[in-house]
Design a protein around this motif. Structure first.
Motif, PDB file in Angstrom:
ATOM      1  N   THR A  37       0.841  -1.187   0.000  1.00  0.00           N
ATOM      2  CA  THR A  37       0.000   0.000   0.000  1.00  0.00           C
ATOM      3  C   THR A  37       0.877   1.238   0.000  1.00  0.00           C
ATOM      4  OG1 THR A  37      -1.688  -1.168   1.257  1.00  0.00           O
ATOM      5  CG2 THR A  37      -1.845   1.227   1.209  1.00  0.00           C
ATOM      6  N   LEU A  38       0.590   2.158  -0.892  1.00  0.00           N
ATOM      7  CA  LEU A  38       1.314   3.418  -0.974  1.00  0.00           C
ATOM      8  C   LEU A  38       0.357   4.542  -0.607  1.00  0.00           C
ATOM      9  CD1 LEU A  38       2.977   2.760  -4.448  1.00  0.00           C
ATOM     10  CD2 LEU A  38       3.937   2.290  -2.188  1.00  0.00           C
ATOM     11  N   LYS A  39       0.861   5.538   0.115  1.00  0.00           N
ATOM     12  CA  LYS A  39       0.033   6.663   0.517  1.00  0.00           C
ATOM     13  C   LYS A  39       0.754   7.964   0.194  1.00  0.00           C
ATOM     14  CE  LYS A  39      -2.264   4.249   4.285  1.00  0.00           C
ATOM     15  NZ  LYS A  39      -3.635   4.263   3.862  1.00  0.00           N
ATOM     16  N   ARG A  40      -0.026   8.986  -0.098  1.00  0.00           N
ATOM     17  CA  ARG A  40       0.499  10.318  -0.376  1.00  0.00           C
ATOM     18  C   ARG A  40       0.084  11.239   0.768  1.00  0.00           C
ATOM     19  NH1 ARG A  40      -2.224  14.503  -1.857  1.00  0.00           N
ATOM     20  NH2 ARG A  40      -1.256  16.287  -2.832  1.00  0.00           N
ATOM     21  N   PHE A  41       1.078  11.853   1.407  1.00  0.00           N
ATOM     22  CA  PHE A  41       0.827  12.774   2.503  1.00  0.00           C
ATOM     23  C   PHE A  41       1.203  14.185   2.069  1.00  0.00           C
ATOM     24  CE2 PHE A  41       1.637   8.670   4.467  1.00  0.00           C
ATOM     25  CZ  PHE A  41       0.578   8.560   5.345  1.00  0.00           C
ATOM     26  N   ASN A  42       0.514  15.175   2.622  1.00  0.00           N
ATOM     27  CA  ASN A  42       0.752  16.563   2.282  1.00  0.00           C
ATOM     28  C   ASN A  42       1.727  17.181   3.281  1.00  0.00           C
ATOM     29  OD1 ASN A  42       0.196  19.548   2.364  1.00  0.00           O
ATOM     30  ND2 ASN A  42      -1.116  18.971   0.647  1.00  0.00           N
ATOM     31  N   THR A  43       2.767  17.826   2.781  1.00  0.00           N
ATOM     32  CA  THR A  43       3.766  18.410   3.669  1.00  0.00           C
ATOM     33  C   THR A  43       3.217  19.601   4.466  1.00  0.00           C
ATOM     34  OG1 THR A  43       4.660  19.780   1.884  1.00  0.00           O
ATOM     35  CG2 THR A  43       5.704  17.641   2.266  1.00  0.00           C
ATOM     36  N   LEU A  44       2.221  20.303   3.929  1.00  0.00           N
ATOM     37  CA  LEU A  44       1.595  21.380   4.703  1.00  0.00           C
ATOM     38  C   LEU A  44       0.950  20.822   5.967  1.00  0.00           C
ATOM     39  CD1 LEU A  44      -0.117  23.506   1.908  1.00  0.00           C
ATOM     40  CD2 LEU A  44       1.915  24.106   3.224  1.00  0.00           C
ATOM     41  N   ASP A  45       0.267  19.694   5.824  1.00  0.00           N
ATOM     42  CA  ASP A  45      -0.340  19.042   6.989  1.00  0.00           C
ATOM     43  C   ASP A  45       0.736  18.674   8.000  1.00  0.00           C
ATOM     44  OD1 ASP A  45      -2.844  19.191   5.742  1.00  0.00           O
ATOM     45  OD2 ASP A  45      -2.820  17.088   5.117  1.00  0.00           O
ATOM     46  N   GLY A  46       1.823  18.111   7.500  1.00  0.00           N
ATOM     47  CA  GLY A  46       2.903  17.686   8.388  1.00  0.00           C
ATOM     48  C   GLY A  46       3.486  18.837   9.182  1.00  0.00           C
ATOM     49  N   HIS A  47       3.723  19.954   8.523  1.00  0.00           N
ATOM     50  CA  HIS A  47       4.281  21.106   9.245  1.00  0.00           C
ATOM     51  C   HIS A  47       3.265  21.640  10.259  1.00  0.00           C
ATOM     52  CE1 HIS A  47       7.129  24.244  10.056  1.00  0.00           C
ATOM     53  NE2 HIS A  47       6.174  25.139   9.914  1.00  0.00           N
ATOM     54  N   GLY A  48       2.001  21.653   9.888  1.00  0.00           N
ATOM     55  CA  GLY A  48       0.963  22.093  10.825  1.00  0.00           C
ATOM     56  C   GLY A  48       0.924  21.229  12.076  1.00  0.00           C
ATOM     57  N   LEU A  49       1.085  19.925  11.917  1.00  0.00           N
ATOM     58  CA  LEU A  49       1.086  19.021  13.068  1.00  0.00           C
ATOM     59  C   LEU A  49       2.295  19.260  13.960  1.00  0.00           C
ATOM     60  CD1 LEU A  49      -0.222  15.838  11.249  1.00  0.00           C
ATOM     61  CD2 LEU A  49      -1.449  17.200  12.973  1.00  0.00           C
ATOM     62  N   LYS A  50       3.428  19.568  13.362  1.00  0.00           N
ATOM     63  CA  LYS A  50       4.610  19.903  14.162  1.00  0.00           C
ATOM     64  C   LYS A  50       4.396  21.211  14.934  1.00  0.00           C
ATOM     65  CE  LYS A  50       8.091  17.548  11.363  1.00  0.00           C
ATOM     66  NZ  LYS A  50       9.294  17.733  10.519  1.00  0.00           N
ATOM     67  N   LEU A  51       3.757  22.185  14.288  1.00  0.00           N
ATOM     68  CA  LEU A  51       3.459  23.448  14.968  1.00  0.00           C
ATOM     69  C   LEU A  51       2.496  23.230  16.133  1.00  0.00           C
ATOM     70  CD1 LEU A  51       3.078  25.825  11.891  1.00  0.00           C
ATOM     71  CD2 LEU A  51       4.949  25.824  13.569  1.00  0.00           C
ATOM     72  N   LEU A  52       1.500  22.371  15.943  1.00  0.00           N
ATOM     73  CA  LEU A  52       0.570  22.069  17.040  1.00  0.00           C
ATOM     74  C   LEU A  52       1.330  21.558  18.247  1.00  0.00           C
ATOM     75  CD1 LEU A  52      -2.632  20.230  15.726  1.00  0.00           C
ATOM     76  CD2 LEU A  52      -2.400  22.584  16.519  1.00  0.00           C
ATOM     77  N   GLN A  53       2.239  20.625  18.004  1.00  0.00           N
ATOM     78  CA  GLN A  53       3.008  20.059  19.111  1.00  0.00           C
ATOM     79  C   GLN A  53       3.826  21.141  19.814  1.00  0.00           C
ATOM     80  OE1 GLN A  53       4.667  15.942  18.136  1.00  0.00           O
ATOM     81  NE2 GLN A  53       3.901  16.622  16.135  1.00  0.00           N
ATOM     82  N   ARG A  54       4.390  22.060  19.064  1.00  0.00           N
ATOM     83  CA  ARG A  54       5.155  23.158  19.664  1.00  0.00           C
ATOM     84  C   ARG A  54       4.260  24.062  20.503  1.00  0.00           C
ATOM     85  NH1 ARG A  54       8.555  25.256  14.669  1.00  0.00           N
ATOM     86  NH2 ARG A  54       8.494  27.184  15.860  1.00  0.00           N
ATOM     87  N   ALA A  55       2.977  24.105  20.164  1.00  0.00           N
ATOM     88  CA  ALA A  55       2.020  24.919  20.909  1.00  0.00           C
ATOM     89  C   ALA A  55       1.384  24.156  22.070  1.00  0.00           C
ATOM     90  CB  ALA A  55       0.931  25.431  19.966  1.00  0.00           C
ATOM     91  N   GLY A  56       1.793  22.908  22.274  1.00  0.00           N
ATOM     92  CA  GLY A  56       1.260  22.125  23.392  1.00  0.00           C
ATOM     93  C   GLY A  56      -0.041  21.412  23.098  1.00  0.00           C
TER      94      GLY A  56
END
Length: 181
Positions: free
Chosen positions: A42-61
């Motif tokens: 199975t191959l999946k395509r992920f969006n890098t904008l989503d990924g950066h947003g998730l990292k920012l969420l973690q930085r915001a607690g």
């Protein structure tokens, strides 16, 4: 330079106090398509904008958590790369999985947001303080969402939710400043 994002005051109020975000994968973090190699992988395509947003969420607690009906090596690799520690794979019964994560984090439904696109996501979406759906969500899910993104799943919908939560938490402008001259 001031941020250009603008959400309604009512939506921002509803998004305040969110400490965990539950995400589906297929149709939310991906476009919902399933790609198979000749060998059956199975191959999946992920969006890098989503990924950066998730990292920012973690930085915001704010803790991102994934609850998905499927499991795959590419998905596990992507979540590991994003530092997402809370994930439940291969379950169609998502409510107990979400409740277990809430208990682990010492949180409750009033501190939770979720994004899903199909019926298996409804038991979590209908309990959260903030229910979100991507633009391409199934009609019953969209009808029950507090917020439907402009973007489709796999095309930045998760980033749109992340930005909403960052603005509501008061952390968006501060995080943006780190990238500006």
């Amino acid at each position: 330079m001031a941020p250009v994002l603008n959400f309604s005051p009512e939506l921002l109020l509803q998004a305040q106090g969110i400490r965990v975000v539950f995400l589906d994968v297929d149709g939310v973090l991906t476009d919902g398509g399933l790609y198979f190699s000749e060998g059956g992988e199975t191959l999946k395509r992920f969006n890098t904008l989503d990924g950066h947003g998730l990292k920012l969420l973690q930085r915001a607690g704010i803790t991102p958590a994934v609850i998905t009906g499927r499991d795959s090596k590419p998905l596990r690799l992507r979540l590991a790369a994003l530092g997402i520690e809370h994930a439940v794979f291969g379950t169609e019964d998502k409510r107990p999985a979400a409740e277990a994560i809430l208990q682990t984090l010492g949180l409750d439904w009033t501190q939770a947001a979720a994004m899903g696109d199909d019926w298996p996501d409804l038991p979590v979406l209908t309990r959260c303080a903030l229910a979100c759906a991507p633009a391409n969500a199934q009609a019953e899910v969209s009808a029950r969402a507090h917020y439907v993104t402009r973007l489709r799943g796999g095309d930045g919908a998760v980033r749109e939710l992340c930005d909403l939560l960052l603005v509501a938490s008061g952390r968006y402008a501060q995080l943006l400043q780190a990238y500006l001259p």
